[in-house]
Design an enzyme around this catalytic site. Structure first.
Site, PDB file in Angstrom:
ATOM      1  N   ASN A 110       0.467  -1.106  -0.338  1.00 42.79           N
ATOM      2  CA  ASN A 110      -0.200   0.343  -0.248  1.00 42.79           C
ATOM      3  C   ASN A 110       1.065   1.129  -0.487  1.00 42.79           C
ATOM      4  OD1 ASN A 110      -0.617   2.126   2.514  1.00 42.79           O
ATOM      5  ND2 ASN A 110      -0.150  -0.040   3.698  1.00 42.79           N
ATOM      6  N   PHE A 114      -1.538   7.667   4.305  1.00 44.18           N
ATOM      7  CA  PHE A 114      -2.593   8.700   5.201  1.00 44.18           C
ATOM      8  C   PHE A 114      -4.068   9.600   4.393  1.00 44.18           C
ATOM      9  CE2 PHE A 114       1.272   8.806   8.873  1.00 44.18           C
ATOM     10  CZ  PHE A 114       0.973   7.965   8.772  1.00 44.18           C
ATOM     11  N   SER A 173       5.163   5.375   8.671  1.00 40.56           N
ATOM     12  CA  SER A 173       4.538   4.747   7.057  1.00 40.56           C
ATOM     13  C   SER A 173       5.800   5.053   6.226  1.00 40.56           C
ATOM     14  CB  SER A 173       3.939   5.404   6.997  1.00 40.56           C
ATOM     15  OG  SER A 173       2.939   5.492   6.425  1.00 40.56           O
ATOM     16  N   ASN A 175       5.170   6.025   3.499  1.00 44.20           N
ATOM     17  CA  ASN A 175       3.963   6.534   2.834  1.00 44.20           C
ATOM     18  C   ASN A 175       4.294   8.137   2.934  1.00 44.20           C
ATOM     19  OD1 ASN A 175       3.921   4.195   1.422  1.00 44.20           O
ATOM     20  ND2 ASN A 175       2.111   3.640   2.779  1.00 44.20           N
ATOM     21  N   THR A 176       4.400   8.565   3.673  1.00 40.72           N
ATOM     22  CA  THR A 176       4.841  10.240   3.907  1.00 40.72           C
ATOM     23  C   THR A 176       5.915  10.501   3.929  1.00 40.72           C
ATOM     24  OG1 THR A 176       2.588   9.973   5.646  1.00 40.72           O
ATOM     25  CG2 THR A 176       4.163  12.106   5.460  1.00 40.72           C
ATOM     26  N   LYS A 214       5.388   2.914  17.444  1.00 39.92           N
ATOM     27  CA  LYS A 214       4.748   2.468  16.392  1.00 39.92           C
ATOM     28  C   LYS A 214       6.169   2.448  15.166  1.00 39.92           C
ATOM     29  CE  LYS A 214       2.364  -0.374  12.668  1.00 39.92           C
ATOM     30  NZ  LYS A 214       1.052  -0.395  11.909  1.00 39.92           N
ATOM     31  N   ASN A 243       5.436  -1.711  11.384  1.00 38.12           N
ATOM     32  CA  ASN A 243       4.879  -1.079  10.481  1.00 38.12           C
ATOM     33  C   ASN A 243       5.056  -1.907   8.820  1.00 38.12           C
ATOM     34  OD1 ASN A 243       3.348   0.335   8.524  1.00 38.12           O
ATOM     35  ND2 ASN A 243       3.605   1.854   9.844  1.00 38.12           N
TER      36      ASN A 243
HETATM   37  C1  LIG Z   1      -4.057  -1.331   3.661  1.00 40.19           C
HETATM   38  C2  LIG Z   1      -2.961  -0.709   4.774  1.00 40.19           C
HETATM   39  C3  LIG Z   1      -2.820   0.290   5.112  1.00 40.19           C
HETATM   40  C4  LIG Z   1      -2.387   0.097   6.216  1.00 40.19           C
HETATM   41  N1  LIG Z   1      -2.207   1.487   7.160  1.00 40.19           N
HETATM   42  C5  LIG Z   1      -1.799   1.919   8.199  1.00 40.19           C
HETATM   43  C6  LIG Z   1      -1.809   3.334   8.930  1.00 40.19           C
HETATM   44  O1  LIG Z   1      -3.483   4.018   7.823  1.00 40.19           O
HETATM   45  N2  LIG Z   1      -1.501   3.343   9.702  1.00 40.19           N
HETATM   46  C7  LIG Z   1       0.037   2.317  10.482  1.00 40.19           C
HETATM   47  O2  LIG Z   1      -0.037   2.699  11.657  1.00 40.19           O
HETATM   48  N3  LIG Z   1      -0.321   0.907   9.733  1.00 40.19           N
HETATM   49  C8  LIG Z   1      -1.380   0.913   8.529  1.00 40.19           C
HETATM   50  N4  LIG Z   1      -0.316  -0.392   7.879  1.00 40.19           N
HETATM   51  C9  LIG Z   1       0.553  -1.365   8.063  1.00 40.19           C
HETATM   52  C10 LIG Z   1      -0.404  -2.353   9.681  1.00 40.19           C
HETATM   53  O3  LIG Z   1      -1.329  -1.929  11.020  1.00 40.19           O
HETATM   54  C11 LIG Z   1       1.182  -3.524   9.988  1.00 40.19           C
HETATM   55  O4  LIG Z   1       1.771  -2.733  10.605  1.00 40.19           O
HETATM   56  C12 LIG Z   1       1.148  -4.124   8.552  1.00 40.19           C
HETATM   57  O5  LIG Z   1       0.160  -4.192   7.635  1.00 40.19           O
HETATM   58  C13 LIG Z   1       2.428  -5.644   9.505  1.00 40.19           C
HETATM   59  O6  LIG Z   1       0.937  -6.332  10.095  1.00 40.19           O
HETATM   60  P1  LIG Z   1       0.485  -7.344   8.174  1.00 40.19           P
HETATM   61  O7  LIG Z   1       1.647  -8.027   7.318  1.00 40.19           O
HETATM   62  O8  LIG Z   1      -0.773  -8.517   9.317  1.00 40.19           O
HETATM   63  O9  LIG Z   1      -0.482  -6.447   7.639  1.00 40.19           O
HETATM   64  C14 LIG Z   1      -1.845  -0.459   7.188  1.00 40.19           C
HETATM   65  C15 LIG Z   1      -1.455  -1.959   6.096  1.00 40.19           C
HETATM   66  C16 LIG Z   1      -2.092  -2.243   5.150  1.00 40.19           C
HETATM   67  C17 LIG Z   1      -1.701  -3.742   4.684  1.00 40.19           C
END
Ligand SMILES: Cc1cc2nc3c(=O)[nH]c(=O)nc-3n(C[C@H](O)[C@H](O)[C@H](O)COP(=O)(O)O)c2cc1C
Length: 363
Positions: A110, A114, A173, A175-176, A214, A243
């Site tokens: 992704n 934000f 993140s 992406n910022t 985080k 993350n």
């Molecule tokens: C589509 C998507 C959007 C995410 N948005 C955020 C976010 O807004 N803030 C954040 O701290 N992590 C975000 N994450 C990261 C997840 O909270 C998590 O830390 C990461 O995906 C690893 O876990 P997973 O392998 O179980 O997905 C996002 C992950 C995905 C897949």
């Protein structure tokens, strides 16, 4: 209800563009008549940061970014739901497409950036459910164009501490642009000093609100030394590791793997679990950790706990396994407890941290 969702809705959602599927899932949760879940087995009860969790399995940030459905998610059986990331002002995020499902790798990329309805809208929703019970944390981030990003975090702490079970400071993140530079020692020390100070100020009226940090799984170990040292000296209540990653493991096969953004799901498990164990040995039990990244089975959930996680969070695994994953993890944890004649998960936390950190670095 969970079985029904997995049989009917998940195949349907996979037919859509990933972002449309996500919107549809939120809408379904808004309107689905969800019954109260059966109580969790008492052996899954977990205490951390002064909070009581009925089970240690959380929904990670990013699924319910705008706090539209936290209570529906709690009803599905999560022990904690982390909403957000929320930014102070509304912002659109990056242009679409910005969410990619790597089916061949059981992964997601992704670069949402934000997208947030902003603090006012999210605050209103959380205030309306305040007192409903259940653990709902809020994940906070700075606006992309903020003049002073630290000020954004301080304001968000002050506003959300009264309505959230805990607050996660998200500086990881990818992406910022530049956000992850806030993990550098001098910047982080200033940020955490001011964030914890803000939390103390509002505690007089809002009560104590745990503050978690985080981090990215992409930090070097010497950066991690600094980050943990500062988190300890500034007395944060816990850390989430971690993350998404900007790395692309050589094992990736899906054509979408070329997309830029944060990778999550199965190929993240080894790196995120290694970083969790590295964090655990540095924290020396001073505060608990939440482990996230690549959990997609009961086995990987238990491995995460053994590597150092008191609580775990899942997101991408749900995309591929559906809500049955939550049921499977609970069952697997109880089976382990029975096998080992334990009556709580506490004794598993960190038991494998030393051996995980001794392995060759995951590629
Ligand atoms: C589509 C998507 C959007 C995410 N948005 C955020 C976010 O807004 N803030 C954040 O701290 N992590 C975000 N994450 C990261 C997840 O909270 C998590 O830390 C990461 O995906 C690893 O876990 P997973 O392998 O179980 O997905 C996002 C992950 C995905 C897949």
């Amino acid at each position: 209800m969970i079985g029904l969702y997995d049989r009917l809705a998940r195949p349907l959602l996979h037919a859509f563009d990933p972002e449309d599927a996500h919107r549809l899932a939120i809408r379904m949760l808004k309107f689905a008549p969800l019954p109260r879940p059966a109580s969790d087995d008492k052996r899954l009860a977990t205490r951390a940061f002064g909070l009581n969790f009925s089970n240690p399995i959380g929904l990670a940030a990013g699924f319910d970014k705008h706090a539209e459905v936290p209570d529906a998610l709690l009803r599905l059986g999560f022990g904690l739901v982390e909403v957000g990331t929320v930014t102070p002002l509304p912002q659109a995020g990056n242009t679409r497409p910005r969410l990619f499902r790597l089916d061949a790798d059981r992964a997601v990329i992704n670069r949402l950036g934000f997208n947030s309805e902003g603090a006012d809208a999210v605050l209103k929703r959380l205030a309306a459910r305040a007192g409903s019970g259940g653990i709902v944390g809020i994940n906070i981030g700075a606006n992309r164009d903020a003049a002073d990003r630290v000020v954004d975090y301080v304001n968000l702490i002050e506003r959300f501490a009264p309505v959230a079970s805990y607050v996660t400071v998200n500086i990881s993140s990818p992406n910022t642009p530049g956000l992850r530079n806030m993990q550098q020692a001098a910047v982080l020390d200033d940020l955490l000093a001011r964030v914890v100070d803000a939390r103390e100020r509002v505690a007089r009226s809002a009560g104590p609100t745990p503050v978690l940090l985080k981090i990215a799984p992409d930090l070097s170990l010497s950066d991690l030394d600094d980050v943990v040292g500062i988190a300890r000296s500034r007395r944060v209540d816990g850390m989430i590791v971690g993350n998404t990653t900007v790395m692309r493991p050589a094992s990736l096969r899906d054509a979408e793997a070329k997309e830029s953004g944060g990778l999550s799901g199965r190929p993240l498990f080894a790196l995120a679990t290694r970083m969790l164990a590295e964090t655990y040995v540095r924290v020396e039990g001073v505060f608990p950790l939440i482990g996230a990244g690549g959990i997609d089975s009961g086995k990987t959930a238990l491995a995460k706990i053994r590597a150092g996680a008191t609580l775990i969070q899942i997101y991408s695994g749900l995309v591929f396994r559906g809500l049955g994953l939550l049921t499977e993890i609970k069952r697997a944890l109880l089976t382990a407890l029975e096998r080992d004649r334990q009556d709580s998960l506490k004794d598993y936390v960190g038991t494998d941290a030393a051996s995980v950190t001794a392995e060759p670095w995951p590629r």
